[in-house]
Write an enzyme that holds these catalytic residues in place. Structure first.
Site, PDB file in Angstrom:
ATOM      1  N   LYS A 192      15.957  14.264  18.951  1.00 43.16           N
ATOM      2  CA  LYS A 192      17.355  14.049  19.323  1.00 43.16           C
ATOM      3  C   LYS A 192      17.860  12.814  18.588  1.00 43.16           C
ATOM      4  O   LYS A 192      17.146  11.841  18.446  1.00 43.16           O
ATOM      5  CB  LYS A 192      17.461  13.783  20.822  1.00 43.16           C
ATOM      6  CG  LYS A 192      16.945  14.891  21.701  1.00 43.16           C
ATOM      7  CD  LYS A 192      17.205  14.521  23.157  1.00 43.16           C
ATOM      8  CE  LYS A 192      16.696  15.585  24.108  1.00 43.16           C
ATOM      9  NZ  LYS A 192      15.316  15.366  24.500  1.00 43.16           N
TER      10      LYS A 192
ATOM     11  N   ASP B 226       9.241  14.525  18.829  1.00 43.56           N
ATOM     12  CA  ASP B 226      10.539  13.876  18.955  1.00 43.56           C
ATOM     13  C   ASP B 226      10.877  13.089  17.705  1.00 43.56           C
ATOM     14  O   ASP B 226      10.051  12.898  16.838  1.00 43.56           O
ATOM     15  CB  ASP B 226      10.483  12.857  20.108  1.00 43.56           C
ATOM     16  CG  ASP B 226      10.796  13.511  21.427  1.00 43.56           C
ATOM     17  OD1 ASP B 226      11.374  14.604  21.417  1.00 43.56           O
ATOM     18  OD2 ASP B 226      10.457  12.919  22.462  1.00 43.56           O
TER      19      ASP B 226
END
Ligand code: SAH
Length: 442
Positions: free
Chosen positions: A258, A236
Site C-alpha cells: 500500500k 507489503d
C-alpha cells in the site's frame, strides 16, 4: 592418510543397544539413543544423576523433560561389564573412564561384529559419533528447534526432520564448531529448507511474519526460517524487501503493498489470497512491516484464515514504533524523562492521550495530518514547547530525523518536505537524540 569415513543414518528405534559406563558421556549418549527410540541397556556399577533420571520409570505416557517422550527405553544393570554383555546388541557405546574396560568392550564388539563407539579411545572404536544439527521443517505450523507457539494449531503430520551430521576426524570440537555454524544457518532459514516433495496430504498453512522496520537484519530467526520454507510470499511495501531477493525462483511473490492514499489491494482481497493459497496446500508467508499486530491488520488475517480452518502461526516483529526512533538515537522511555509511551495512528483524530510530560507519544502514519495532531496534543494539555521528532524511512536510504516542538513541527516538516513512511515522536526523550542537540533548540 586414513581411509575415509562411511556415514550412515541408523534407524535404531526398537533395537537393543548397550551402553557401558554411568557418567555424563554415557548419559548423553543414552539420551540421544532413547530419543531415537532405542532400547538401551546401561551396564555400570553406578550412574550419575542425569543417567539415573533416564533410567527412572516414567508414569504412563509421560514425556521426559527433554521432550523425548516414552519412545525408547532404558534399563540399568548395576554392575561392572562382563564378557557376553554385548551379545544381541546392534550397537555398543563404551564410556567407562577405564581404558582396560573400554578396550575389553571394544574387543568383544569386534569379535561379535557389532559397531562400537569408544569414548576413551576413538581409534579403538569402530564408529564415531558426529556432531548433529537438526531442524524440523514443514507440517502445518511452525517447525524448528524453537518448538511451536500456542497459535500453532497444525498437526505436524507432514513435518520432516533435516539432520546434519558433522565429523572432523579426531577433532570433535572442530566438528562441533562447524555444527554450531550450520545450526545457526538452519535456525535463521538461510539454508534452502523448503521441501521439494509436496506435502503428502496437501495441507497448507499461513505464517503472519513481522518483518521489522525494513533492515533485513531486524527480522526474527523464526521469521527467516519460515520465509525460507515458503512457497508463496505475500508482501507489503514496508518491511525487509531485500529478503525477497534471496527467495528461490519458483517462490510466488505477491506484492500487495500500500502507498498512502492509494490501496492497490483491499484488505478483504489480501485475506482471500492467503486463504486461497493455503487451501490449495501451499505454505504461505504473509511478510509484513514491523509487527503484524501493530497497525498491521494481522488480527483480521488471522481470523480470515481460522474461519477456513487454516493453521496460522504469528511471528512477532520489531515494530517501527520503537525501532525507528531508536534508529536515530531516541529511546521511547528514559529514566527521569519518560515513564511510558503510547502508540497511536496519526491517520485519524488522535483523540485523548495522556497529557503528562513524562509520557512519550508515538504516532505512526498520518504525516500529512501532523498539524492537526500537534494542535490536538496542545489542546489536550501538552506544552507547545514539547520536543517532536519526525523520523522518515528508518533504517532505509532516506533515513532522516526532523526536529521541532509541538508549536513548530508542522511548519518545519513542510519546509523540509517530510514524506511517509515516518514515525513521529513527541516528548522529552527527543532531547536525547543527536538531531535535537545539533538543532540547538534548548
Ligand atoms: N506494523 C507496522 C506498522 C504499520 S503502519 C509496525 O509495527 O511497524 C505503517 C506505518 O509504520 C508507517 O506509516 C510509518 O508510520 C511506520 N513505519 C513503518 N516502517 C517504517 C520505517 N522504516 N520508517 C519510518 N516509519 C515506518
Amino acid at each position: 592418510m586414513n581411509p575415509e569415513l562411511y556415514p550412515l543414518g541408523l534407524r535404531i528405534a526398537g533395537r537393543p543397544v548397550v551402553v557401558v559406563g554411568g557418567g555424563p558421556v554415557a548419559a548423553r549418549r543414552t539420551r540421544s539413543l532413547v530419543r531415537a527410540g532405542a532400547h538401551v541397556r546401561v551396564v555400570a556399577p553406578e550412574v550419575c544423576e542425569d543417567l539415573a533420571a533416564l533410567v527412572a520409570p516414567l508414569p504412563d505416557g509421560a514425556a521426559r523433560p527433554d521432550g523425548s517422550g516414552p519412545a525408547g527405553t532404558v534399563a540399568w544393570e548395576a554392575r561392572s561389564f562382563r564378557p557376553g554383555d554385548v551379545e544381541g546388541a546392534w550397537l555398543v557405546h563404551t564410556a567407562t573412564g577405564s581404558p582396560e574396560v573400554d578396550a575389553a568392550v571394544a574387543a568383544e564388539a569386534e569379535s561379535l561384529r557389532v559397531f562400537c563407539v569408544s569414548a576413551g579411545d576413538a581409534e579403538a572404536g569402530t564408529a564415531w559419533v558426529p556432531a548433529v544439527a537438526r531442524v524440523t521443517v514443514g507440517g502445518g505450523g511452525a517447525g524448528g528447534a524453537a518448538g511451536s507457539s500456542p497459535a500453532v494449531v497444525a498437526s505436524d503430520a507432514d513435518a520432516t526432520e533435516i539432520t546434519v551430521a558433522v565429523s572432523a576426524g579426531r577433532d570433535p570440537r572442530r566438528a562441533q564448531r562447524v555444527r554450531d555454524a550450520i545450526d545457526a544457518l538452519l535456525a535463521t532459514g538461510e539454508l534452502p529448507l523448503r521441501p521439494v516433495r509436496p506435502a503428502a496430504h496437501g495441507r497448507g498453512s499461513v505464517a503472519l511474519v513481522g518483518g521489522g522496520p525494513g533492515d533485513p537484519g531486524l527480522v526474527t530467526a523464526r521469521g527467516r526460517r519460515l520465509l525460507a520454507q515458503a512457497e508463496v510470499v505475500v508482501t507489503d511495501r514496508l518491511g525487509p524487501r531485500a529478503l525477497l531477493d534471496g527467495l528461490a525462483d519458483d517462490v510466488v511473490v505477491i506484492d500487495v503493498g500500500k502507498t498512502p492514499g492509494f490501496h492497490p489491494v483491499p484488505q478483504e482481497e489480501i485475506n482471500a489470497l492467503l486463504v486461497e493459497h493455503a487451501l490449495a496446500g501451499r505454505r504461505v508467508v504473509r511478510l509484513k512491516g514491523g509487527d503484524p499486530y501493530v497497525f498491521g491488520r494481522g488480527g483480521e488475517e488471522l481470523i480470515a484464515c481460522e474461519e477456513h480452518g487454516i493453521p496460522v502461526e504469528v511471528v512477532p516483529g520489531v515494530t517501527s514504533a520503537v525501532s525507528v526512533p531508536a534508529a536515530v538515537g531516541i529511546p521511547v522511555t528514559h529514566r527521569g524523562w519518560s515513564r511510558g509511551f503510547t502508540v497511536l495512528t496519526g491517520h485519524e483524530d488522535i483523540g485523548k492521550v495522556p497529557a503528562a510530560s513524562d509520557h512519550t507519544v508515538v504516532l505512526l502514519m498520518g504525516v500529512s495530518r501532523l498539524r492537526d495532531s500537534a494542535a490536538a496534543l496542545v489542546a489536550s494539555g501538552r506544552s507547545p514547547e514539547t520536543p517532536v521528532a519526525v523520523v522518515e524511512d528508518g533504517y532505509g536510504p532516506r533515513q532522516r530525523s526532523t526536529v521541532g516542538t509541538l508549536a513548530t513541527i508542522a511548519d518545519v516538516a513542510t519546509a523540509a518536505g517530510v514524506r511517509a513512511p515516518a514515525v513521529t515522536v513527541i516528548g522529552d526523550v527527543v532531547r536525547v537524540s543527536p538531531a535535537w542537540r545539533a538543532a540547538g533548540l534548548d
